[in-house]
Design a protein around this motif. Structure first.
Motif, PDB file in Angstrom:
ATOM      1  N   ARG A  73       0.849  -1.202   0.000  1.00 14.47           N
ATOM      2  CA  ARG A  73       0.000   0.000   0.000  1.00 14.47           C
ATOM      3  C   ARG A  73       0.881   1.248   0.000  1.00 14.47           C
ATOM      4  NH1 ARG A  73      -3.214  -3.274  -0.963  1.00 14.47           N
ATOM      5  NH2 ARG A  73      -5.258  -3.653  -0.034  1.00 14.47           N
ATOM      6  N   TRP A  74       0.392   2.274  -0.675  1.00 16.08           N
ATOM      7  CA  TRP A  74       1.121   3.538  -0.754  1.00 16.08           C
ATOM      8  C   TRP A  74       0.470   4.539   0.197  1.00 16.08           C
ATOM      9  CZ3 TRP A  74       0.843  -0.026  -4.529  1.00 16.08           C
ATOM     10  CH2 TRP A  74       1.994  -0.281  -5.284  1.00 16.08           C
ATOM     11  N   PRO A  75       1.133   4.871   1.314  1.00 18.11           N
ATOM     12  CA  PRO A  75       0.513   5.801   2.263  1.00 18.11           C
ATOM     13  C   PRO A  75       0.472   7.229   1.717  1.00 18.11           C
ATOM     14  CG  PRO A  75       2.640   5.002   3.109  1.00 18.11           C
ATOM     15  CD  PRO A  75       2.431   4.359   1.782  1.00 18.11           C
ATOM     16  N   ARG A  76      -0.691   7.834   1.827  1.00 15.22           N
ATOM     17  CA  ARG A  76      -0.920   9.173   1.261  1.00 15.22           C
ATOM     18  C   ARG A  76      -1.727  10.019   2.235  1.00 15.22           C
ATOM     19  NH1 ARG A  76      -0.595   8.622  -4.545  1.00 15.22           N
ATOM     20  NH2 ARG A  76       1.493   7.806  -4.689  1.00 15.22           N
ATOM     21  N   THR A  77      -1.550  11.322   2.122  1.00 16.59           N
ATOM     22  CA  THR A  77      -2.468  12.195   2.849  1.00 16.59           C
ATOM     23  C   THR A  77      -3.754  12.299   2.026  1.00 16.59           C
ATOM     24  OG1 THR A  77      -1.626  14.106   1.663  1.00 16.59           O
ATOM     25  CG2 THR A  77      -0.594  13.629   3.781  1.00 16.59           C
ATOM     26  N   LYS A 136       3.093   5.869  12.242  1.00 11.80           N
ATOM     27  CA  LYS A 136       3.136   5.402  13.626  1.00 11.80           C
ATOM     28  C   LYS A 136       2.941   3.890  13.620  1.00 11.80           C
ATOM     29  CE  LYS A 136       1.144   9.591  15.449  1.00 11.80           C
ATOM     30  NZ  LYS A 136      -0.090  10.032  14.822  1.00 11.80           N
ATOM     31  N   GLY A 137       3.553   3.211  14.577  1.00 14.32           N
ATOM     32  CA  GLY A 137       3.314   1.771  14.701  1.00 14.32           C
ATOM     33  C   GLY A 137       4.453   0.923  14.166  1.00 14.32           C
ATOM     34  N   TRP A 150      -4.711  -8.101   8.135  1.00 11.39           N
ATOM     35  CA  TRP A 150      -4.752  -7.771   9.554  1.00 11.39           C
ATOM     36  C   TRP A 150      -3.750  -6.657   9.875  1.00 11.39           C
ATOM     37  CZ3 TRP A 150      -1.604  -7.585  13.795  1.00 11.39           C
ATOM     38  CH2 TRP A 150      -2.247  -7.540  15.044  1.00 11.39           C
ATOM     39  N   ASP A 151      -2.532  -6.780   9.298  1.00  6.05           N
ATOM     40  CA  ASP A 151      -1.489  -5.770   9.528  1.00  6.05           C
ATOM     41  C   ASP A 151      -1.917  -4.408   8.968  1.00  6.05           C
ATOM     42  OD1 ASP A 151       0.479  -7.641  10.591  1.00  6.05           O
ATOM     43  OD2 ASP A 151       0.528  -8.427   8.548  1.00  6.05           O
ATOM     44  N   LEU A 152      -2.625  -4.491   7.853  1.00  8.73           N
ATOM     45  CA  LEU A 152      -3.090  -3.260   7.223  1.00  8.73           C
ATOM     46  C   LEU A 152      -4.121  -2.562   8.115  1.00  8.73           C
ATOM     47  CD1 LEU A 152      -3.161  -1.369   4.783  1.00  8.73           C
ATOM     48  CD2 LEU A 152      -4.905  -2.840   3.781  1.00  8.73           C
ATOM     49  N   ASN A 153      -5.014  -3.373   8.667  1.00  8.78           N
ATOM     50  CA  ASN A 153      -6.021  -2.788   9.569  1.00  8.78           C
ATOM     51  C   ASN A 153      -5.361  -2.108  10.760  1.00  8.78           C
ATOM     52  OD1 ASN A 153      -8.090  -3.564   7.962  1.00  8.78           O
ATOM     53  ND2 ASN A 153      -8.370  -5.548   8.975  1.00  8.78           N
ATOM     54  N   TRP A 154      -4.285  -2.733  11.216  1.00  8.33           N
ATOM     55  CA  TRP A 154      -3.548  -2.167  12.339  1.00  8.33           C
ATOM     56  C   TRP A 154      -2.921  -0.832  11.928  1.00  8.33           C
ATOM     57  CZ3 TRP A 154       1.973  -3.373  14.087  1.00  8.33           C
ATOM     58  CH2 TRP A 154       2.204  -2.777  15.337  1.00  8.33           C
ATOM     59  N   ALA A 155      -2.303  -0.823  10.723  1.00 13.93           N
ATOM     60  CA  ALA A 155      -1.684   0.409  10.221  1.00 13.93           C
ATOM     61  C   ALA A 155      -2.725   1.517  10.125  1.00 13.93           C
ATOM     62  CB  ALA A 155      -1.050   0.147   8.854  1.00 13.93           C
ATOM     63  N   ASP A 191      -5.260   9.295   9.942  1.00 13.71           N
ATOM     64  CA  ASP A 191      -5.320  10.372   8.952  1.00 13.71           C
ATOM     65  C   ASP A 191      -4.697   9.988   7.614  1.00 13.71           C
ATOM     66  OD1 ASP A 191      -6.413  11.898  10.887  1.00 13.71           O
ATOM     67  OD2 ASP A 191      -4.468  12.726  11.549  1.00 13.71           O
ATOM     68  N   VAL A 192      -4.143   8.766   7.566  1.00 14.27           N
ATOM     69  CA  VAL A 192      -3.421   8.380   6.344  1.00 14.27           C
ATOM     70  C   VAL A 192      -4.313   7.495   5.475  1.00 14.27           C
ATOM     71  CG1 VAL A 192      -1.391   7.113   5.489  1.00 14.27           C
ATOM     72  CG2 VAL A 192      -1.220   8.517   7.561  1.00 14.27           C
ATOM     73  N   GLU A 193      -4.236   7.708   4.156  1.00 14.13           N
ATOM     74  CA  GLU A 193      -4.935   6.819   3.223  1.00 14.13           C
ATOM     75  C   GLU A 193      -3.927   5.822   2.664  1.00 14.13           C
ATOM     76  OE1 GLU A 193      -6.921   9.269   0.377  1.00 14.13           O
ATOM     77  OE2 GLU A 193      -8.254  10.084   1.930  1.00 14.13           O
ATOM     78  N   PHE A 194      -4.367   4.584   2.506  1.00 10.05           N
ATOM     79  CA  PHE A 194      -3.455   3.554   2.010  1.00 10.05           C
ATOM     80  C   PHE A 194      -3.895   3.129   0.618  1.00 10.05           C
ATOM     81  CE2 PHE A 194      -2.976   3.648   6.553  1.00 10.05           C
ATOM     82  CZ  PHE A 194      -1.597   3.524   6.722  1.00 10.05           C
ATOM     83  N   ALA A 195      -3.225   3.694  -0.394  1.00 10.90           N
ATOM     84  CA  ALA A 195      -3.699   3.504  -1.773  1.00 10.90           C
ATOM     85  C   ALA A 195      -3.317   2.132  -2.324  1.00 10.90           C
ATOM     86  CB  ALA A 195      -3.110   4.599  -2.651  1.00 10.90           C
ATOM     87  N   THR A 196      -4.242   1.525  -3.067  1.00 14.47           N
ATOM     88  CA  THR A 196      -3.984   0.202  -3.676  1.00 14.47           C
ATOM     89  C   THR A 196      -3.472   0.327  -5.090  1.00 14.47           C
ATOM     90  OG1 THR A 196      -6.274   0.192  -4.346  1.00 14.47           O
ATOM     91  CG2 THR A 196      -5.698  -1.172  -2.459  1.00 14.47           C
ATOM     92  N   SER A 197      -3.937   1.338  -5.782  1.00 12.16           N
ATOM     93  CA  SER A 197      -3.396   1.522  -7.118  1.00 12.16           C
ATOM     94  C   SER A 197      -2.801   2.914  -7.098  1.00 12.16           C
ATOM     95  CB  SER A 197      -4.483   1.413  -8.173  1.00 12.16           C
ATOM     96  OG  SER A 197      -5.316   2.528  -8.112  1.00 12.16           O
ATOM     97  N   ILE A 198      -1.680   3.073  -7.747  1.00  9.38           N
ATOM     98  CA  ILE A 198      -0.999   4.347  -7.576  1.00  9.38           C
ATOM     99  C   ILE A 198      -0.729   5.070  -8.863  1.00  9.38           C
ATOM    100  CG2 ILE A 198       0.175   4.004  -5.390  1.00  9.38           C
ATOM    101  CD1 ILE A 198       2.556   3.421  -7.697  1.00  9.38           C
ATOM    102  N   ALA A 199      -0.897   6.303  -8.775  1.00  5.37           N
ATOM    103  CA  ALA A 199      -0.310   7.211  -9.741  1.00  5.37           C
ATOM    104  C   ALA A 199       0.750   7.928  -8.904  1.00  5.37           C
ATOM    105  CB  ALA A 199      -1.369   8.168 -10.232  1.00  5.37           C
ATOM    106  N   ARG A 200       1.624   8.664  -9.532  1.00  4.20           N
ATOM    107  CA  ARG A 200       2.665   9.390  -8.807  1.00  4.20           C
ATOM    108  C   ARG A 200       2.048  10.339  -7.765  1.00  4.20           C
ATOM    109  NH1 ARG A 200       7.844  10.011 -11.774  1.00  4.20           N
ATOM    110  NH2 ARG A 200       6.801   8.873 -13.416  1.00  4.20           N
ATOM    111  N   ALA A 201       2.679  10.432  -6.594  1.00  3.90           N
ATOM    112  CA  ALA A 201       2.165  11.334  -5.559  1.00  3.90           C
ATOM    113  C   ALA A 201       2.302  12.777  -6.024  1.00  3.90           C
ATOM    114  CB  ALA A 201       2.951  11.140  -4.266  1.00  3.90           C
ATOM    115  N   ARG A 202       1.428  13.641  -5.495  1.00  2.00           N
ATOM    116  CA  ARG A 202       1.511  15.049  -5.939  1.00  2.00           C
ATOM    117  C   ARG A 202       2.664  15.767  -5.270  1.00  2.00           C
ATOM    118  NH1 ARG A 202      -4.474  15.445  -5.184  1.00  2.00           N
ATOM    119  NH2 ARG A 202      -5.148  14.286  -6.965  1.00  2.00           N
TER     120      ARG A 202
END
Ligand code: G4P
Length: 531
Positions: free
Chosen positions: A474-478, A488-489, A509-514, A520-531
């Motif tokens: 997953r790609w963490p994003r605001t 965190k974690g 399960w690990d993802l749910n924990w994250a 406040d973080v979104e965990f993207a499954t498909s990615i385009a380049r971050a802004r």
């Protein structure tokens, strides 16, 4: 500045599309018949290279032949009526869905092929969703009418309910399977009768629907049933609304048998009447580039290495979005911010490569690539342009690779780098290990199989895959799309090939924990380049 005159005419006559279907629905067979009507092949049976005939499709890879599935995708070009049609082949296997997705980014319309007995199958639905997301117009072709299948009205209902889309039958079948007697064209009000014994497409008999003489040629029950169904269909349908089709809201539907080459020319005629030409494309900064814009622009949607063993070459497939391409022209490569000369270029008529001197918006050209291009790169001739990214999907299988001969480690790294630029695999860098030993990600098992095969066959490397336990990336994003590189974690932050932070986890399960630790973080499954 917009092009006018001949270049604009050339652009307007381009039609670029792909066929989407579940394996075995008849994509190869339909492609072959379309190429036949387009005058590219003169004898059917050529596409798969069966029975000693010449193979004209994309059978570049040995593995593809061994497995009998279409892994790579190619472009087939033909002229029909006054149009230049580019048909982009899509890989049939689900493990190559990302490749198919990229192809769908390069077309202006699609044809959804459905087996009359099977209805909407899983792959069709997924590919349909991609077309829907891009809002591209979709034609529907119901195939294999010469075989027993679902009742036409029932099937229509199934397609509409499963896909939540309205279909608009342009033709209607007269009987099906053993009792298949022909097809009625609702627009020309003509009946074309099916005779299994006919030898040439040209021998089909046409009748006006109200001409009583065709009635005697069809079994009375079939005739009665056809009249009943037609009354129902005609009773509820408004006239065909081309605008609704162009917005991707209704799908004009035709029936036929690709194998018997029946109904294919009717489809092709509809296609040529209604399929949209090259569409305007959106850039990252929200501009729309018109196809007749004088700035030649395009983006790379596919890279294929080693297509020709004798030359060990690499070809980047460019979808031309605007303007005119000329061999040898200089273009601005947006990502590298440098100028490149497109010296060597091909267009593909089936698998035959032909050098092209010029091409227009809507066309696909294969340009020789010495390592400048990666999937999604944009180019422009007069000024730089950056089209919207082609998203990548989160891999679900992970491994590291080791090479038997330690001296060949560098060669292996280079090979992995090439293959990731091609989009054949994804690579991730472990911060504790570094780029010399990347983690390889794949969406399906077959991708790993192809990887191993190519390492041996194309790079002459004896390698081993060591599977890792991760199943989630997953790609963490605001919320506004910015990359997040601290969580965190106690999660390790890996990097993808364009340096974006990504987390690799063993299970959901690990993802749910994250998510819980980082609300406040979104965990993207498909990615385009971050802004
Ligand atoms: P795909 O590329 O979508 O995977 O499908 P493909 O064209 O290879 O067709 C899958 C099978 O369905 C083939 O049979 C093909 O002949 C058959 N088929 C395609 N269109 C029609 C049709 O309109 N009517 C009938 N009856 N069959 C059709 P196969 O047994 O795998 O090969 P073959 O020996 O028949 O060529």
């Amino acid at each position: 500045m917009l092009l006018t005159g001949l270049p604009a005419q050339e652009i307007n006559r381009r039609r670029t599309f792909a066929i989407i279907s579940h394996p075995d629905a008849g994509k190869t067979t339909l492609t072959e018949k379309l190429l036949y009507h387009g005058g590219v092949i003169h004898q059917t049976g050529e596409v798969k290279g069966k029975q000693g005939t010449k193979a004209v499709t994309s059978d570049w890879m040995e593995l593809e032949r061994q497995k009998g599935i279409s892994i790579t995708s190619s472009v087939m070009t033909f002229d029909y009526d006054s149009l230049r049609v580019n048909l982009l082949d899509t890989p049939g296997h689900k493990d190559f869905s990302e490749d198919t997705y990229r192809v769908l980014m390069a077309v202006d319309s699609a044809c959804m092929l459905i087996d009359v007995a099977k209805g909407v199958e899983e792959r069709t639905k997924k590919l349909y969703d991609v077309c829907r997301y891009r809002q591209i117009p979709i034609f529907t072709f119901i195939n294999k009418l010469d075989r027993e299948g679902k009742a036409p009205l029932e099937l229509l209902d199934e397609v509409e309910t499963t896909l939540q889309m309205s279909c608009y039958p342009l033709t209607w079948p007269i009987g099906i399977g053993n009792r298949f007697a022909g097809i009625y064209n609702r627009l020309t009000k003509e009946v074309m009768l099916y005779d299994q014994r006919r030898e040439a497409v040209e021998q089909v008999e046409y009748f006006k629907v109200d001409d009583p003489s065709w009635k005697d040629k069809v079994h009375p029950e079939i005739y009665a049933q056809f009249q009943e169904e037609l009354a129902l269909v005609e009773g509820v349908l408004p006239p065909f609304d081309v605008d609704e089709f162009l917005k991707g809201k209704i799908s004009p539907l035709t029936w036929g048998s690709a194998k018997q080459n029946f109904g294919v020319d009717t489809f092709l005629k509809f296609f040529c009447s209604y399929a949209p030409g090259p569409q305007a494309r959106r850039t990252k900064d929200g501009k729309e580039i018109e196809p007749t814009d004088a700035n030649f622009t395009g983006f790379v949607f596919k890279i294929q290495a080693n297509m020709d063993r004798r030359h060990r070459d690499r070809v980047a497939f460019l979808r031309i979005c605007s303007g005119k391409f000329e061999r040898g022209m200089k273009i601005k490569h947006s990502r590298h911010d440098k100028e490149i000369r497109l010296a060597y270029s091909n267009q593909f008529v089936a698998a035959e490569r032909e050098t092209v001197d010029e091409a227009y918006a809507g066309d696909i050209v294969g340009v020789n690539d010495t390592g400048n291009f990666a999937i999604g790169d944009s180019v422009g001739s007069l000024s730089r342009v950056t089209f919207e990214d082609i998203p990548k999907f989160a891999p679900e299988l992970f491994a590291r690779m080791s090479v038997r001969d330690a001296l060949k480690r560098k060669k292996m790294q280079e090979a992995l780098q090439h293959l990731s630029e091609e989009g054949a695999i994804q690579l991730f860098i472990d911060p504790f290990v570094g780029a010399q030993d990347p983690i390889i990600g794949a969406i399906g098992e077959l991708q790993f199989e192809v990887l191993m095969h190519r390492m041996q066959d194309e790079y002459n490397l004896e390698v081993k895959l060591n599977r890792l336990s991760y199943t989630v990336a997953r790609w963490p994003r605001t919320a506004d799309g910015k990359a997040v590189d601290q969580l965190k974690g106690n999660f390790t932050i890996y990097r993808d090939m364009i340096e974006q932070p990504v987390i690799l986890l063993d299970q959901e399960w690990d993802l749910n924990w994250a998510k819980k630790e980082n609300p406040d973080v979104e965990f993207a499954t498909s990615i385009a380049r971050a802004r």
